[in-house]
Scaffold this motif. Sequence first.
Motif, PDB file in Angstrom:
ATOM      1  N   GLY A 178     -39.009  17.279 -24.033  1.00  0.00           N
ATOM      2  CA  GLY A 178     -40.093  17.729 -23.185  1.00  0.00           C
ATOM      3  C   GLY A 178     -40.319  19.213 -23.422  1.00  0.00           C
ATOM      4  O   GLY A 178     -39.894  19.780 -24.428  1.00  0.00           O
ATOM      5  N   SER A 179     -40.967  19.871 -22.481  1.00  0.00           N
ATOM      6  CA  SER A 179     -41.163  21.318 -22.609  1.00  0.00           C
ATOM      7  C   SER A 179     -41.255  21.942 -21.223  1.00  0.00           C
ATOM      8  O   SER A 179     -41.495  21.262 -20.225  1.00  0.00           O
ATOM      9  CB  SER A 179     -42.419  21.650 -23.420  1.00  0.00           C
ATOM     10  OG  SER A 179     -43.579  21.190 -22.757  1.00  0.00           O
ATOM     11  N   ARG A 180     -41.060  23.260 -21.184  1.00  0.00           N
ATOM     12  CA  ARG A 180     -41.102  24.003 -19.937  1.00  0.00           C
ATOM     13  C   ARG A 180     -42.317  24.929 -19.911  1.00  0.00           C
ATOM     14  O   ARG A 180     -42.885  25.266 -20.954  1.00  0.00           O
ATOM     15  CB  ARG A 180     -39.841  24.871 -19.789  1.00  0.00           C
ATOM     16  CG  ARG A 180     -38.529  24.112 -19.746  1.00  0.00           C
ATOM     17  CD  ARG A 180     -37.369  25.075 -19.547  1.00  0.00           C
ATOM     18  NE  ARG A 180     -36.067  24.422 -19.583  1.00  0.00           N
ATOM     19  CZ  ARG A 180     -35.496  23.842 -18.539  1.00  0.00           C
ATOM     20  NH1 ARG A 180     -36.108  23.850 -17.370  1.00  0.00           N
ATOM     21  NH2 ARG A 180     -34.312  23.269 -18.644  1.00  0.00           N
ATOM     22  N   HIS A 181     -42.686  25.353 -18.697  1.00  0.00           N
ATOM     23  CA  HIS A 181     -43.582  26.485 -18.574  1.00  0.00           C
ATOM     24  C   HIS A 181     -42.837  27.725 -19.067  1.00  0.00           C
ATOM     25  O   HIS A 181     -41.616  27.717 -19.241  1.00  0.00           O
ATOM     26  CB  HIS A 181     -44.014  26.674 -17.117  1.00  0.00           C
ATOM     27  CG  HIS A 181     -44.921  25.598 -16.619  1.00  0.00           C
ATOM     28  ND1 HIS A 181     -46.274  25.582 -16.899  1.00  0.00           N
ATOM     29  CD2 HIS A 181     -44.671  24.502 -15.861  1.00  0.00           C
ATOM     30  CE1 HIS A 181     -46.824  24.525 -16.333  1.00  0.00           C
ATOM     31  NE2 HIS A 181     -45.881  23.852 -15.695  1.00  0.00           N
ATOM     32  N   LYS A 182     -43.571  28.829 -19.269  1.00  0.00           N
ATOM     33  CA  LYS A 182     -42.910  30.031 -19.764  1.00  0.00           C
ATOM     34  C   LYS A 182     -41.865  30.511 -18.769  1.00  0.00           C
ATOM     35  O   LYS A 182     -41.936  30.229 -17.565  1.00  0.00           O
ATOM     36  CB  LYS A 182     -43.929  31.127 -20.057  1.00  0.00           C
ATOM     37  CG  LYS A 182     -44.582  31.759 -18.839  1.00  0.00           C
ATOM     38  CD  LYS A 182     -45.507  32.897 -19.261  1.00  0.00           C
ATOM     39  CE  LYS A 182     -46.116  33.599 -18.051  1.00  0.00           C
ATOM     40  NZ  LYS A 182     -46.981  34.732 -18.469  1.00  0.00           N
ATOM     41  N   ALA A 183     -40.890  31.262 -19.277  1.00  0.00           N
ATOM     42  CA  ALA A 183     -39.770  31.720 -18.463  1.00  0.00           C
ATOM     43  C   ALA A 183     -40.238  32.606 -17.312  1.00  0.00           C
ATOM     44  O   ALA A 183     -41.307  33.230 -17.365  1.00  0.00           O
ATOM     45  CB  ALA A 183     -38.769  32.481 -19.327  1.00  0.00           C
ATOM     46  N   GLU A 184     -39.406  32.654 -16.274  1.00  0.00           N
ATOM     47  CA  GLU A 184     -39.673  33.546 -15.154  1.00  0.00           C
ATOM     48  C   GLU A 184     -39.578  34.998 -15.616  1.00  0.00           C
ATOM     49  O   GLU A 184     -38.906  35.306 -16.607  1.00  0.00           O
ATOM     50  CB  GLU A 184     -38.661  33.286 -14.038  1.00  0.00           C
ATOM     51  CG  GLU A 184     -38.714  31.876 -13.453  1.00  0.00           C
ATOM     52  CD  GLU A 184     -40.033  31.583 -12.769  1.00  0.00           C
ATOM     53  OE1 GLU A 184     -40.580  32.504 -12.128  1.00  0.00           O
ATOM     54  OE2 GLU A 184     -40.534  30.447 -12.896  1.00  0.00           O
ATOM     55  N   VAL A 200     -32.514  38.827 -17.965  1.00  0.00           N
ATOM     56  CA  VAL A 200     -33.462  37.804 -18.406  1.00  0.00           C
ATOM     57  C   VAL A 200     -33.708  36.839 -17.255  1.00  0.00           C
ATOM     58  O   VAL A 200     -32.767  36.395 -16.577  1.00  0.00           O
ATOM     59  CB  VAL A 200     -32.914  37.054 -19.636  1.00  0.00           C
ATOM     60  CG1 VAL A 200     -33.813  35.855 -19.978  1.00  0.00           C
ATOM     61  CG2 VAL A 200     -32.820  37.995 -20.830  1.00  0.00           C
ATOM     62  N   GLY A 201     -34.962  36.518 -17.022  1.00  0.00           N
ATOM     63  CA  GLY A 201     -35.322  35.626 -15.917  1.00  0.00           C
ATOM     64  C   GLY A 201     -34.916  34.180 -16.179  1.00  0.00           C
ATOM     65  O   GLY A 201     -34.547  33.796 -17.295  1.00  0.00           O
ATOM     66  N   ALA A 202     -35.002  33.384 -15.135  1.00  0.00           N
ATOM     67  CA  ALA A 202     -34.646  31.966 -15.233  1.00  0.00           C
ATOM     68  C   ALA A 202     -35.602  31.232 -16.161  1.00  0.00           C
ATOM     69  O   ALA A 202     -36.745  31.656 -16.377  1.00  0.00           O
ATOM     70  CB  ALA A 202     -34.680  31.337 -13.852  1.00  0.00           C
ATOM     71  N   ALA A 203     -35.118  30.122 -16.700  1.00  0.00           N
ATOM     72  CA  ALA A 203     -35.973  29.273 -17.529  1.00  0.00           C
ATOM     73  C   ALA A 203     -37.154  28.768 -16.709  1.00  0.00           C
ATOM     74  O   ALA A 203     -37.050  28.592 -15.481  1.00  0.00           O
ATOM     75  CB  ALA A 203     -35.164  28.102 -18.074  1.00  0.00           C
ATOM     76  N   GLY A 204     -38.257  28.527 -17.375  1.00  0.00           N
ATOM     77  CA  GLY A 204     -39.440  28.037 -16.687  1.00  0.00           C
ATOM     78  C   GLY A 204     -39.258  26.621 -16.179  1.00  0.00           C
ATOM     79  O   GLY A 204     -38.414  25.862 -16.676  1.00  0.00           O
ATOM     80  N   PRO A 205     -40.047  26.217 -15.177  1.00  0.00           N
ATOM     81  CA  PRO A 205     -39.970  24.846 -14.666  1.00  0.00           C
ATOM     82  C   PRO A 205     -40.516  23.846 -15.681  1.00  0.00           C
ATOM     83  O   PRO A 205     -41.159  24.213 -16.654  1.00  0.00           O
ATOM     84  CB  PRO A 205     -40.845  24.899 -13.412  1.00  0.00           C
ATOM     85  CG  PRO A 205     -41.803  26.018 -13.660  1.00  0.00           C
ATOM     86  CD  PRO A 205     -41.051  27.027 -14.471  1.00  0.00           C
ATOM     87  N   GLU A 206     -40.263  22.572 -15.408  1.00  0.00           N
ATOM     88  CA  GLU A 206     -40.725  21.518 -16.305  1.00  0.00           C
ATOM     89  C   GLU A 206     -42.239  21.512 -16.426  1.00  0.00           C
ATOM     90  O   GLU A 206     -42.956  21.737 -15.459  1.00  0.00           O
ATOM     91  CB  GLU A 206     -40.262  20.155 -15.774  1.00  0.00           C
ATOM     92  CG  GLU A 206     -38.756  20.006 -15.686  1.00  0.00           C
ATOM     93  CD  GLU A 206     -38.359  18.699 -15.024  1.00  0.00           C
ATOM     94  OE1 GLU A 206     -39.256  17.864 -14.764  1.00  0.00           O
ATOM     95  OE2 GLU A 206     -37.168  18.516 -14.759  1.00  0.00           O
ATOM     96  N   GLN A 207     -42.723  21.275 -17.638  1.00  0.00           N
ATOM     97  CA  GLN A 207     -44.162  21.148 -17.868  1.00  0.00           C
ATOM     98  C   GLN A 207     -44.474  19.769 -18.440  1.00  0.00           C
ATOM     99  O   GLN A 207     -45.053  18.924 -17.770  1.00  0.00           O
ATOM    100  CB  GLN A 207     -44.645  22.244 -18.813  1.00  0.00           C
ATOM    101  CG  GLN A 207     -46.156  22.210 -19.058  1.00  0.00           C
ATOM    102  CD  GLN A 207     -46.631  23.319 -19.975  1.00  0.00           C
ATOM    103  OE1 GLN A 207     -45.950  23.674 -20.937  1.00  0.00           O
ATOM    104  NE2 GLN A 207     -47.783  23.888 -19.674  1.00  0.00           N
TER     105      GLN A 207
END
Length: 251
Positions: A178-184, A200-207
């Motif tokens: 799958g893929s995520r939205h861009k990172a926080e 570094v911000g958290a990983a982006g949520p699911e997209q």
Amino acid sequence: MHLLLSNDDGIRSEGLKALADALSPLGKITVVAPSRDHSASSNSLTLDAPIRAHCIAENWYSVDGTPTDCVHLAITGLIKDEPDIVIAGINLGANLGDDVIYSGTVAAAMEGRFLGLPAVAISVNSHRPHDLQACARVSHEIISKLTGQQLPQDLIINVNIPDLSMQQIKGMETTRLGSRHKAEPVIESADPRGDTIYWVGAAGPEQDAGPGTDFHAIRNGCVSVTPLHLDLTHYKAMQPIEQWVSACKFT
């Protein structure tokens, strides 16, 4: 069978110990893992400094380097008998979707494949798993079945296991990334001297996380098994790119 195990969480990781114990009935186990946590180190290879390896127990080596260093060192000189397969894990934390680009666990498996061996990356969907023994049993089942198969030379297997008991795991699915939205955004702070620092911000949520993806399988209590293609060439894009490349002039 001779199984080479590595990880990116470090030689003392409980996930690595659980994996070694679970796979020991399948053959000889050799562990070559980083001396400390190298999560998100991707395919980094140390070229500007020597790499030190320390034998801390029989067939267990702690390496002052990255996961890629560990597998490269093991196969190209550290251990006498070449392994039959490379297995990286059990990583504490999932490697789903875009995570595989950054993952040291996936990179360790990838290095094994680059050096000609079948390779598997295994992760659990929690940094503090409640039931590592269930993950270990799933890992044993997958590897015991996989060792009799002929894998294509250009892929590795990326396995993600939900943090559930064996009774709660609903099955196993072959999935795509799958893929995520861009990172926080990065988190700005200051050190004790008053200088600005960043986390570094958290990983982006699911997209892209619908049916058929690794995200969807894990969310629904299933083990996700994703074949990863090592050839990064985008073949469908070659023809349209060729059109403007051929128009470039240097005279």
